[in-house]
Design a protein around this motif. Structure first.
Motif, PDB file in Angstrom:
ATOM      1  N   MET A   1      46.256  43.543 -67.560  1.00 45.39           N
ATOM      2  CA  MET A   1      45.146  43.126 -68.415  1.00 45.39           C
ATOM      3  C   MET A   1      43.857  43.054 -67.612  1.00 45.39           C
ATOM      4  N   THR A   2      43.965  42.534 -66.387  1.00 41.96           N
ATOM      5  CA  THR A   2      42.804  42.420 -65.508  1.00 41.96           C
ATOM      6  C   THR A   2      42.292  43.800 -65.102  1.00 41.96           C
ATOM      7  N   ALA A   3      43.208  44.677 -64.710  1.00 41.09           N
ATOM      8  CA  ALA A   3      42.814  46.032 -64.298  1.00 41.09           C
ATOM      9  C   ALA A   3      42.135  46.772 -65.451  1.00 41.09           C
ATOM     10  N   LEU A   4      42.734  46.705 -66.635  1.00 38.34           N
ATOM     11  CA  LEU A   4      42.177  47.398 -67.794  1.00 38.34           C
ATOM     12  C   LEU A   4      40.793  46.860 -68.150  1.00 38.34           C
ATOM     13  N   HIS A   5      40.644  45.548 -68.133  1.00 43.76           N
ATOM     14  CA  HIS A   5      39.361  44.933 -68.463  1.00 43.76           C
ATOM     15  C   HIS A   5      38.303  45.303 -67.425  1.00 43.76           C
ATOM     16  N   THR A   6      38.688  45.272 -66.148  1.00 48.38           N
ATOM     17  CA  THR A   6      37.742  45.570 -65.071  1.00 48.38           C
ATOM     18  C   THR A   6      37.204  46.989 -65.188  1.00 48.38           C
ATOM     19  N   VAL A   7      38.091  47.930 -65.450  1.00 52.68           N
ATOM     20  CA  VAL A   7      37.704  49.341 -65.446  1.00 52.68           C
ATOM     21  C   VAL A   7      37.073  49.785 -66.763  1.00 52.68           C
ATOM     22  N   TYR A   8      37.648  49.383 -67.885  1.00 49.43           N
ATOM     23  CA  TYR A   8      37.204  49.936 -69.166  1.00 49.43           C
ATOM     24  C   TYR A   8      36.213  49.049 -69.916  1.00 49.43           C
ATOM     25  N   HIS A   9      36.255  47.755 -69.687  1.00 49.19           N
ATOM     26  CA  HIS A   9      35.315  46.857 -70.378  1.00 49.19           C
ATOM     27  C   HIS A   9      34.084  46.575 -69.519  1.00 49.19           C
ATOM     28  N   MET A  10      34.300  46.136 -68.281  1.00 58.11           N
ATOM     29  CA  MET A  10      33.156  45.829 -67.422  1.00 58.11           C
ATOM     30  C   MET A  10      32.407  47.104 -67.043  1.00 58.11           C
ATOM     31  N   ARG A  11      33.160  48.184 -66.809  1.00 58.18           N
ATOM     32  CA  ARG A  11      32.574  49.506 -66.577  1.00 58.18           C
ATOM     33  C   ARG A  11      31.550  49.522 -65.449  1.00 58.18           C
ATOM     34  N   ARG A  12      31.777  48.696 -64.438  1.00 53.88           N
ATOM     35  CA  ARG A  12      30.935  48.771 -63.253  1.00 53.88           C
ATOM     36  C   ARG A  12      31.811  48.449 -62.050  1.00 53.88           C
ATOM     37  N   SER A  13      31.656  49.244 -61.021  1.00 49.79           N
ATOM     38  CA  SER A  13      32.492  49.069 -59.842  1.00 49.79           C
ATOM     39  C   SER A  13      31.745  49.588 -58.637  1.00 49.79           C
ATOM     40  N   SER A  14      31.988  48.952 -57.499  1.00 53.25           N
ATOM     41  CA  SER A  14      31.361  49.385 -56.255  1.00 53.25           C
ATOM     42  C   SER A  14      31.974  50.675 -55.747  1.00 53.25           C
ATOM     43  N   VAL A  15      33.192  50.976 -56.184  1.00 49.97           N
ATOM     44  CA  VAL A  15      33.841  52.228 -55.813  1.00 49.97           C
ATOM     45  C   VAL A  15      34.197  52.986 -57.083  1.00 49.97           C
ATOM     46  N   ALA A  16      34.370  54.282 -56.943  1.00 44.13           N
ATOM     47  CA  ALA A  16      34.731  55.109 -58.094  1.00 44.13           C
ATOM     48  C   ALA A  16      36.239  55.043 -58.304  1.00 44.13           C
ATOM     49  N   VAL A  17      36.661  54.212 -59.233  1.00 42.82           N
ATOM     50  CA  VAL A  17      38.088  54.106 -59.551  1.00 42.82           C
ATOM     51  C   VAL A  17      38.505  55.372 -60.286  1.00 42.82           C
ATOM     52  N   ARG A  18      39.558  56.022 -59.774  1.00 42.70           N
ATOM     53  CA  ARG A  18      39.981  57.305 -60.343  1.00 42.70           C
ATOM     54  C   ARG A  18      41.015  57.156 -61.451  1.00 42.70           C
ATOM     55  N   ALA A  19      41.801  56.087 -61.383  1.00 46.10           N
ATOM     56  CA  ALA A  19      42.886  55.953 -62.357  1.00 46.10           C
ATOM     57  C   ALA A  19      43.326  54.500 -62.450  1.00 46.10           C
ATOM     58  N   VAL A  20      43.946  54.171 -63.584  1.00 46.96           N
ATOM     59  CA  VAL A  20      44.553  52.860 -63.811  1.00 46.96           C
ATOM     60  C   VAL A  20      46.016  53.069 -64.167  1.00 46.96           C
ATOM     61  N   ILE A  21      46.892  52.333 -63.496  1.00 48.55           N
ATOM     62  CA  ILE A  21      48.316  52.322 -63.837  1.00 48.55           C
ATOM     63  C   ILE A  21      48.596  50.999 -64.534  1.00 48.55           C
ATOM     64  N   ASP A  22      48.846  51.067 -65.817  1.00 43.92           N
ATOM     65  CA  ASP A  22      49.063  49.880 -66.658  1.00 43.92           C
ATOM     66  C   ASP A  22      50.560  49.673 -66.857  1.00 43.92           C
ATOM     67  N   LEU A  23      51.090  48.613 -66.246  1.00 42.18           N
ATOM     68  CA  LEU A  23      52.491  48.248 -66.438  1.00 42.18           C
ATOM     69  C   LEU A  23      52.553  47.063 -67.396  1.00 42.18           C
ATOM     70  N   TRP A  24      53.008  47.321 -68.614  1.00 45.95           N
ATOM     71  CA  TRP A  24      53.225  46.307 -69.650  1.00 45.95           C
ATOM     72  C   TRP A  24      52.038  45.356 -69.830  1.00 45.95           C
ATOM     73  N   GLY A  25      50.836  45.954 -69.955  1.00 44.50           N
ATOM     74  CA  GLY A  25      49.626  45.162 -70.149  1.00 44.50           C
ATOM     75  C   GLY A  25      49.009  45.380 -71.518  1.00 44.50           C
ATOM     76  N   SER A  26      47.761  44.931 -71.666  1.00 45.38           N
ATOM     77  CA  SER A  26      47.029  45.094 -72.918  1.00 45.38           C
ATOM     78  C   SER A  26      45.539  44.997 -72.627  1.00 45.38           C
ATOM     79  N   LEU A  27      44.760  45.500 -73.557  1.00 46.75           N
ATOM     80  CA  LEU A  27      43.297  45.440 -73.469  1.00 46.75           C
ATOM     81  C   LEU A  27      42.779  44.849 -74.767  1.00 46.75           C
ATOM     82  N   ASN A  28      41.937  43.847 -74.652  1.00 44.21           N
ATOM     83  CA  ASN A  28      41.463  43.130 -75.835  1.00 44.21           C
ATOM     84  C   ASN A  28      40.789  44.071 -76.832  1.00 44.21           C
ATOM     85  N   TYR A  29      39.943  44.954 -76.301  1.00 44.68           N
ATOM     86  CA  TYR A  29      39.234  45.907 -77.148  1.00 44.68           C
ATOM     87  C   TYR A  29      39.518  47.325 -76.645  1.00 44.68           C
TER      88      TYR A  29
END
Length: 289
Positions: free
Chosen positions: A181-209
């Motif tokens: 949930m944290t990884a998904l929110h960080t990458v897809y909701h916050m949409r800002r990062s100091s490094v270019a994240v190339r991929a997210v591996i979601d193991l049994w998580g969810s994204l609010n939106y």
């Protein structure tokens, strides 16, 4: 008075204790532990490390590539209440064996510090991941706090990558449950990062939106059990649908008849597509200067 004292002692023990699971087996990697990635929060109980801004760097026991090790930032689960960066599950170990460096982070565990309704589920899973509608305000707070810390860890990674032999252009986020949930929110909701994240591996998580997944977003690989009673598999299908609509590279693997937190199963049976997915997107990066 005696009852209040007893409750206070129990609360303190709960705050100080980090519950984590270490996989058995030899340690075939180099570990740098308890590295501070950002300033300590002011509201932590003294000596409470689980919610502190600390991380571990785990390096494979192979020769470092010329451009540095590719990096998987691991964000542990635990319902925003327990566990820690010291978790060395089978997925983490398999990635190390395949030459990926692991940056395993601690983050603020909101449910440790917020009084909750005693009638709720112990880890708040039903509240965390409703099958319909959005998260409660408390869960939104927990995800936001954890994601703030994850973003700070990524900022530390950019600044310190060369020192540890890491490649800041080859970074993916891997999370399980609350960590996903944290990884998904960080990458897809916050949409800002100091490094270019190339991929997210979601193991049994969810994204609010899930609509936060937009065209041009990092690639997404989803693993979920269809018998998961903690985080419904409906969240996996929803993420997959929005990733498809956004046109981003995505893959979904549904584990038939399996429930939550299946690290052993994934580490034994599903590492090949995960590693292929990571390598595919890390190959798309430009060489370091």
């Amino acid at each position: 008075m005696k009852t209040l004292l007893g409750k206070s002692i129990l609360l303190l023990i709960g705050l100080l204790a980090c519950t984590f699971v270490r996989a058995q087996g030899p340690t075939n990697f180099t570990t740098h532990t308890d590295i501070r990635y950002a300033k300590q929060r002011k509201n932590l109980v003294e000596n409470e490390k689980c919610s502190d801004r600390l991380l571990d760097v785990l390096l494979p026991s192979i020769e470092k590539p010329l451009d540095g090790f590719p990096v998987v930032v691991f964000i542990h689960g635990g319902g925003f209440r327990e566990r820690s960066k010291e978790e060395r599950n089978p997925v983490v170990r398999k990635l190390l064996e395949q030459g990926f460096a692991i940056v395993s982070i601690n983050y603020y565990l909101t449910f440790k510090y917020v009084q909750r309704d005693n009638s709720s589920n112990q880890h708040g899973q039903r509240e965390i991941t409703p099958e319909g509608g959005t998260y409660s305000s408390l869960v939104e707070q927990a995800v936001a706090e954890a994601s703030t810390d994850a973003s700070l860890a990524l900022k530390w990674l950019k600044k310190n990558a060369r020192h540890y032999g890491l490649n800041p252009r080859k970074v993916a986020l891997l999370g399980g449950s609350a960590g996903a949930m944290t990884a998904l929110h960080t990458v897809y909701h916050m949409r800002r990062s100091s490094v270019a994240v190339r991929a997210v591996i979601d193991l049994w998580g969810s994204l609010n939106y899930p609509s936060d997944i937009k065209a041009g977003s990092p690639a997404l690989l989803i693993v979920h059990g269809d018998a998961d009673t903690t985080v419904s598999v409906k969240h996996a299908y929803m993420l997959d649908r929005f990733a498809e609509e956004a046109g981003i590279d995505h893959e979904m693997y549904i584990m038939k008849g399996l429930g939550h937190a299946q690290y052993r199963h994934v580490g034994t049976n599903m590492m090949e597509p995960i590693i292929a997915f990571l390598n595919k997107h890390f190959r798309m990066t430009e060489p370091m200067d």
